[in-house]
Motif scaffolding. Sequence first.
Motif, PDB file in Angstrom:
ATOM      1  N   HIS A   1       0.862  -1.180   0.000  1.00  0.00           N
ATOM      2  CA  HIS A   1       0.000   0.000   0.000  1.00  0.00           C
ATOM      3  C   HIS A   1       0.900   1.232   0.000  1.00  0.00           C
ATOM      4  CE1 HIS A   1      -4.056  -1.770   0.648  1.00  0.00           C
ATOM      5  NE2 HIS A   1      -3.349  -2.779   1.123  1.00  0.00           N
ATOM      6  N   ASN A   2       1.077   1.793  -1.187  1.00  0.00           N
ATOM      7  CA  ASN A   2       1.987   2.938  -1.362  1.00  0.00           C
ATOM      8  C   ASN A   2       1.261   4.261  -1.526  1.00  0.00           C
ATOM      9  OD1 ASN A   2       4.180   1.101  -1.371  1.00  0.00           O
ATOM     10  ND2 ASN A   2       3.893   0.720  -3.563  1.00  0.00           N
ATOM     11  N   ALA A   3      -0.087   4.236  -1.448  1.00  0.00           N
ATOM     12  CA  ALA A   3      -0.894   5.441  -1.641  1.00  0.00           C
ATOM     13  C   ALA A   3      -2.099   5.384  -0.700  1.00  0.00           C
ATOM     14  CB  ALA A   3      -1.351   5.545  -3.096  1.00  0.00           C
ATOM     15  N   PRO A   4      -2.708   6.530  -0.383  1.00  0.00           N
ATOM     16  CA  PRO A   4      -3.847   6.550   0.549  1.00  0.00           C
ATOM     17  C   PRO A   4      -5.120   5.964  -0.066  1.00  0.00           C
ATOM     18  CG  PRO A   4      -2.830   8.744   0.300  1.00  0.00           C
ATOM     19  CD  PRO A   4      -2.286   7.892  -0.788  1.00  0.00           C
ATOM     20  N   ASN A   5      -6.061   5.620   0.835  1.00  0.00           N
ATOM     21  CA  ASN A   5      -7.435   5.242   0.452  1.00  0.00           C
ATOM     22  C   ASN A   5      -7.504   4.021  -0.470  1.00  0.00           C
ATOM     23  OD1 ASN A   5      -8.930   7.523   1.775  1.00  0.00           O
ATOM     24  ND2 ASN A   5      -7.649   8.721   0.374  1.00  0.00           N
ATOM     25  N   CYS A   6      -6.673   3.042  -0.216  1.00  0.00           N
ATOM     26  CA  CYS A   6      -6.693   1.821  -1.017  1.00  0.00           C
ATOM     27  C   CYS A   6      -7.154   0.636  -0.164  1.00  0.00           C
ATOM     28  CB  CYS A   6      -5.313   1.530  -1.600  1.00  0.00           C
ATOM     29  SG  CYS A   6      -4.734   2.802  -2.752  1.00  0.00           S
ATOM     30  N   LYS A   7      -7.690  -0.394  -0.845  1.00  0.00           N
ATOM     31  CA  LYS A   7      -8.215  -1.555  -0.142  1.00  0.00           C
ATOM     32  C   LYS A   7      -7.605  -2.838  -0.708  1.00  0.00           C
ATOM     33  CE  LYS A   7     -12.762   0.430   0.966  1.00  0.00           C
ATOM     34  NZ  LYS A   7     -14.236   0.235   0.860  1.00  0.00           N
ATOM     35  N   SER A   8      -7.326  -3.772   0.186  1.00  0.00           N
ATOM     36  CA  SER A   8      -6.898  -5.110  -0.242  1.00  0.00           C
ATOM     37  C   SER A   8      -7.567  -6.146   0.642  1.00  0.00           C
ATOM     38  CB  SER A   8      -5.373  -5.256  -0.170  1.00  0.00           C
ATOM     39  OG  SER A   8      -4.916  -5.175   1.167  1.00  0.00           O
ATOM     40  N   TYR A   9      -7.844  -7.310   0.040  1.00  0.00           N
ATOM     41  CA  TYR A   9      -8.576  -8.369   0.735  1.00  0.00           C
ATOM     42  C   TYR A   9      -7.990  -9.704   0.304  1.00  0.00           C
ATOM     43  CZ  TYR A   9     -12.649 -10.891   2.604  1.00  0.00           C
ATOM     44  OH  TYR A   9     -13.472 -11.732   3.319  1.00  0.00           O
ATOM     45  N   GLN A  10      -7.674 -10.555   1.269  1.00  0.00           N
ATOM     46  CA  GLN A  10      -7.147 -11.878   0.965  1.00  0.00           C
ATOM     47  C   GLN A  10      -7.882 -12.934   1.794  1.00  0.00           C
ATOM     48  OE1 GLN A  10      -2.627 -12.021   0.661  1.00  0.00           O
ATOM     49  NE2 GLN A  10      -2.884 -10.063   1.718  1.00  0.00           N
ATOM     50  N   LYS A  11      -8.342 -13.971   1.125  1.00  0.00           N
ATOM     51  CA  LYS A  11      -8.948 -15.107   1.821  1.00  0.00           C
ATOM     52  C   LYS A  11      -8.422 -16.380   1.177  1.00  0.00           C
ATOM     53  CE  LYS A  11     -13.032 -15.049   3.649  1.00  0.00           C
ATOM     54  NZ  LYS A  11     -14.517 -15.032   3.866  1.00  0.00           N
ATOM     55  N   ILE A  12      -7.644 -17.133   1.952  1.00  0.00           N
ATOM     56  CA  ILE A  12      -6.981 -18.334   1.462  1.00  0.00           C
ATOM     57  C   ILE A  12      -7.569 -19.542   2.185  1.00  0.00           C
ATOM     58  CG2 ILE A  12      -4.760 -19.475   1.135  1.00  0.00           C
ATOM     59  CD1 ILE A  12      -5.018 -16.734  -0.274  1.00  0.00           C
ATOM     60  N   LYS A  13      -8.093 -20.513   1.421  1.00  0.00           N
ATOM     61  CA  LYS A  13      -8.687 -21.703   2.020  1.00  0.00           C
ATOM     62  C   LYS A  13      -8.063 -22.963   1.421  1.00  0.00           C
ATOM     63  CE  LYS A  13     -13.099 -20.192   3.836  1.00  0.00           C
ATOM     64  NZ  LYS A  13     -14.486 -20.630   4.055  1.00  0.00           N
ATOM     65  N   ASN A  14      -7.633 -23.869   2.304  1.00  0.00           N
ATOM     66  CA  ASN A  14      -7.045 -25.136   1.890  1.00  0.00           C
ATOM     67  C   ASN A  14      -7.754 -26.292   2.564  1.00  0.00           C
ATOM     68  OD1 ASN A  14      -5.131 -23.728   0.483  1.00  0.00           O
ATOM     69  ND2 ASN A  14      -3.365 -24.447   1.638  1.00  0.00           N
ATOM     70  N   VAL A  15      -7.965 -27.370   1.809  1.00  0.00           N
ATOM     71  CA  VAL A  15      -8.384 -28.648   2.371  1.00  0.00           C
ATOM     72  C   VAL A  15      -7.256 -29.630   2.096  1.00  0.00           C
ATOM     73  CG1 VAL A  15     -10.053 -30.528   2.291  1.00  0.00           C
ATOM     74  CG2 VAL A  15     -10.830 -28.161   2.044  1.00  0.00           C
ATOM     75  N   LEU A  16      -6.756 -30.292   3.151  1.00  0.00           N
ATOM     76  CA  LEU A  16      -5.573 -31.134   3.020  1.00  0.00           C
ATOM     77  C   LEU A  16      -5.869 -32.550   3.477  1.00  0.00           C
ATOM     78  CD1 LEU A  16      -4.285 -28.171   4.557  1.00  0.00           C
ATOM     79  CD2 LEU A  16      -2.579 -29.044   2.997  1.00  0.00           C
ATOM     80  N   ASN A  17      -5.476 -33.500   2.625  1.00  0.00           N
ATOM     81  CA  ASN A  17      -5.677 -34.912   2.929  1.00  0.00           C
ATOM     82  C   ASN A  17      -4.396 -35.675   2.611  1.00  0.00           C
ATOM     83  OD1 ASN A  17      -6.964 -37.287   3.706  1.00  0.00           O
ATOM     84  ND2 ASN A  17      -8.819 -36.809   2.543  1.00  0.00           N
ATOM     85  N   ASP A  18      -4.343 -36.936   3.022  1.00  0.00           N
ATOM     86  CA  ASP A  18      -3.188 -37.809   2.775  1.00  0.00           C
ATOM     87  C   ASP A  18      -1.921 -37.179   3.331  1.00  0.00           C
ATOM     88  OD1 ASP A  18      -4.974 -39.543   1.464  1.00  0.00           O
ATOM     89  OD2 ASP A  18      -4.715 -38.469  -0.419  1.00  0.00           O
ATOM     90  N   HIS A  19      -0.875 -37.056   2.484  1.00  0.00           N
ATOM     91  CA  HIS A  19       0.387 -36.452   2.909  1.00  0.00           C
ATOM     92  C   HIS A  19       0.600 -35.081   2.268  1.00  0.00           C
ATOM     93  CE1 HIS A  19       1.071 -40.656   4.010  1.00  0.00           C
ATOM     94  NE2 HIS A  19       2.063 -40.253   4.787  1.00  0.00           N
ATOM     95  N   SER A  20      -0.468 -34.416   1.908  1.00  0.00           N
ATOM     96  CA  SER A  20      -0.340 -33.136   1.202  1.00  0.00           C
ATOM     97  C   SER A  20       0.118 -32.028   2.156  1.00  0.00           C
ATOM     98  CB  SER A  20      -1.675 -32.760   0.571  1.00  0.00           C
ATOM     99  OG  SER A  20      -2.678 -32.606   1.567  1.00  0.00           O
ATOM    100  N   LYS A  21       0.599 -30.941   1.550  1.00  0.00           N
ATOM    101  CA  LYS A  21       1.104 -29.811   2.335  1.00  0.00           C
ATOM    102  C   LYS A  21       0.686 -28.502   1.684  1.00  0.00           C
ATOM    103  CE  LYS A  21       5.329 -27.837   4.336  1.00  0.00           C
ATOM    104  NZ  LYS A  21       6.798 -28.005   4.514  1.00  0.00           N
ATOM    105  N   GLY A  22       0.127 -27.616   2.476  1.00  0.00           N
ATOM    106  CA  GLY A  22      -0.225 -26.281   2.019  1.00  0.00           C
ATOM    107  C   GLY A  22       0.569 -25.241   2.788  1.00  0.00           C
ATOM    108  N   VAL A  23       1.011 -24.204   2.087  1.00  0.00           N
ATOM    109  CA  VAL A  23       1.800 -23.139   2.701  1.00  0.00           C
ATOM    110  C   VAL A  23       1.231 -21.799   2.272  1.00  0.00           C
ATOM    111  CG1 VAL A  23       4.088 -22.085   2.925  1.00  0.00           C
ATOM    112  CG2 VAL A  23       3.888 -24.576   2.665  1.00  0.00           C
ATOM    113  N   TYR A  24       1.062 -20.906   3.236  1.00  0.00           N
ATOM    114  CA  TYR A  24       0.639 -19.538   2.912  1.00  0.00           C
ATOM    115  C   TYR A  24       1.486 -18.551   3.700  1.00  0.00           C
ATOM    116  CZ  TYR A  24      -2.000 -15.193   2.863  1.00  0.00           C
ATOM    117  OH  TYR A  24      -2.348 -13.874   2.733  1.00  0.00           O
ATOM    118  N   GLN A  25       2.133 -17.655   2.968  1.00  0.00           N
ATOM    119  CA  GLN A  25       2.896 -16.564   3.587  1.00  0.00           C
ATOM    120  C   GLN A  25       2.411 -15.259   2.976  1.00  0.00           C
ATOM    121  OE1 GLN A  25       7.162 -16.892   3.300  1.00  0.00           O
ATOM    122  NE2 GLN A  25       7.530 -14.855   4.132  1.00  0.00           N
ATOM    123  N   GLY A  26       1.742 -14.435   3.779  1.00  0.00           N
ATOM    124  CA  GLY A  26       1.164 -13.207   3.261  1.00  0.00           C
ATOM    125  C   GLY A  26       1.639 -11.997   4.039  1.00  0.00           C
ATOM    126  N   LYS A  27       2.061 -10.976   3.317  1.00  0.00           N
ATOM    127  CA  LYS A  27       2.541  -9.756   3.968  1.00  0.00           C
ATOM    128  C   LYS A  27       1.785  -8.550   3.442  1.00  0.00           C
ATOM    129  CE  LYS A  27       6.687  -7.187   5.248  1.00  0.00           C
ATOM    130  NZ  LYS A  27       8.161  -7.206   5.318  1.00  0.00           N
TER     131      LYS A  27
END
Length: 310
Positions: free
Chosen positions: A179-205
């Motif tokens: 966010h480098n300027a005023p009056n801006c909007k951001s929205y993040q929604k991350i959804k994972n369903v994990l089964n077996d030996h799976s792996k999910g990674v989320y890194q948000g800044k």
Amino acid sequence: KDYNYKNEIKLEKQSSLTLLNSALATGGFTLEVSKNYKFTKPLVIYNYFSKNLKESIINSKNSLILNDESKLTLINYIDDDINENFMTNTIDNIIIKKNASLNNIFINNSRCNGYFYRFIKTVLEKGSSCDNYLLSTGLKFNKLDMEIDHNEENSRSSIFSALNLLGLEHQEIKTRINHNAPNCKSYQKIKNVLNDHSKGVYQGKIFVKNIAQKTDAYQLSKALILNDESEFDAKPELEIYADDVKCSHGSTSGSIDFDSLHYLKSRGIPESEALKMLINGFLNEILETLSDKKLKFFLLEKLESQINGD
């Protein structure tokens, strides 16, 4: 026109994979949407991977520019006919100018053994918007590295993800919203369903510059873990230098709601079908904001087919 993939897309961010791309890129696309032009139907970028790609690395660069007041829905569609290992390394450079809007959608048609890395750099000008939808279930390894710059006032961005991972699938989403300027909007929604030996990674800044007053930024990740061997790693971050902002982040993970599962089973629904219904309800929430009903129905069908393992 002649297009130089190596010289026309230059990134400030340098990593081993972006440097490899700069050295070896041999293809990609460039698209510029004219001022005031609004696409009435989605534009599909069809990526087909054939059997002769065994042990290959594909490096490509793509350029997308939306001029003032333009509008585009872009579907990045992956299809394959290969069970061998291969790798794609892609850079997308996106510029969205004044009051233009982009829906950027990522889906795939089948499960495959490919290794996918994609860096997406998006720059937003005044009043512009970019909505990203990630439904990339079924890839053996997939990493999406997304950086969005809100460089002028009243721009808006969102990232929605619905992933249903099985087997040894590994999927990473890394985001940085500047966010480098005023009056801006951001929205993040991350959804994972994990089964077996799976792996999910989320890194948000979320980064908020000192002049970016009245920023409204939201970030949430949720994981439904169905097996003791599966794993979800989340690292939400806030870096804020302005004092008049509304920023929040959160992360939750847990198992299936057994009361809900029991309720559905008590109504005569087999356990396997009841589980799929709960997973579908958990994931399809990310599509609620889509205003295009036909596109929404198409994506809901695609999401349901991924959940059913089709």
